[in-house]
Write an enzyme that holds these catalytic residues in place. Structure first.
Site, PDB file in Angstrom:
ATOM      1  CD  GLU A  42      40.179  50.177  50.605  1.00 15.21           C
ATOM      2  OE1 GLU A  42      41.407  50.310  50.799  1.00 15.21           O
ATOM      3  OE2 GLU A  42      39.494  49.343  51.199  1.00 15.21           O
ATOM      4  CD  GLU A  96      52.814  75.402  54.801  1.00 15.41           C
ATOM      5  OE1 GLU A  96      53.601  75.121  55.735  1.00 15.41           O
ATOM      6  OE2 GLU A  96      51.581  75.411  54.957  1.00 15.41           O
ATOM      7  CD  GLU A 100      56.571  73.589  57.455  1.00 13.17           C
ATOM      8  OE1 GLU A 100      57.638  73.153  56.969  1.00 13.17           O
ATOM      9  OE2 GLU A 100      55.497  72.950  57.441  1.00 13.17           O
ATOM     10  N   PRO A 118      49.567  57.468  43.711  1.00 15.37           N
ATOM     11  CG  PRO A 118      50.357  57.142  41.547  1.00 15.37           C
ATOM     12  CD  PRO A 118      50.795  57.519  42.937  1.00 15.37           C
ATOM     13  CD  GLU A 144      53.459  73.008  60.977  1.00 20.43           C
ATOM     14  OE1 GLU A 144      53.735  72.333  59.986  1.00 20.43           O
ATOM     15  OE2 GLU A 144      53.441  74.253  60.981  1.00 20.43           O
TER      16      GLU A 144
END
Length: 185
Positions: A42, A96, A100, A118, A144
């Protein structure tokens, strides 16, 4: 790929799309193992992300606190975000940090990058250090809600002990050489 991993390499056979989201794409893959057997994997595909260890001239680190629905609680984290398609990680880091926190930085250094989980995800995260901070106006995404605060080593150590930091934050602090003061508390 290095030739010395051939005894470990799995050969992709089939892929079935399970979910297509805005941020994530989930697949069920069939692979052939080196021993000839077939196995199922998966996989969550993710474009990748960055995180920034932004430190002021007093060696305080900028953290943001936000609600994390998946964990059911608010966490303190390094400023971070997902890359846009085609965007270089360094550009994402600069964007970012400003979006933020409102901070800009004059000094940037890449600290490294690697896979996040991983075993099931393709997400890779790039770590950057930012210094020479200057305050400005933040512009977080509409969904956010963030608290922004500067933390010194003793307070960072307290947050780590209480489990209020995520692992990307702990990894980023370690890569930047920020020693968490564990003697307090």
């Amino acid at each position: 790929m290095s030739p010395d991993d051939s005894h470990l390499r799995e050969e992709p056979l089939r892929r079935r799309r399970v979910y297509e989201g805005k941020l994530l794409h989930v697949f069920e893959d069939a692979v052939r193992l080196p021993n000839g057997r077939e196995a199922r994997r998966e996989v969550v595909e993710h474009i990748g992300a960055v995180t920034v260890v932004a430190t002021d001239d007093q060696d305080r680190v900028v953290l943001v606190r936000q609600w994390r629905h998946a964990t059911g609680r608010a966490l303190w984290e390094l400023p971070a975000g997902t890359r846009e398609p085609g965007e270089e990680p360094a550009a994402t880091a600069r964007r970012e940090l400003t979006e933020e926190t409102g901070y800009g930085a004059t000094e940037w250094r890449e600290l490294g990058h690697g896979p996040v989980s991983p075993g099931y995800s393709s997400e890779e995260i790039w770590f950057y250090e930012a210094r020479g901070l200057s305050a400005g106006d933040s512009a977080p995404d509409v969904d956010e809600l963030l608290d922004v605060e500067l933390f010194d080593a003793p307070r960072l150590g307290d947050l780590a002990r209480r489990g209020e930091l995520d692992l990307k934050t702990l990894a980023g602090l370690a890569l930047a050489g920020v020693a968490l003061d564990h003697a307090h508390g």
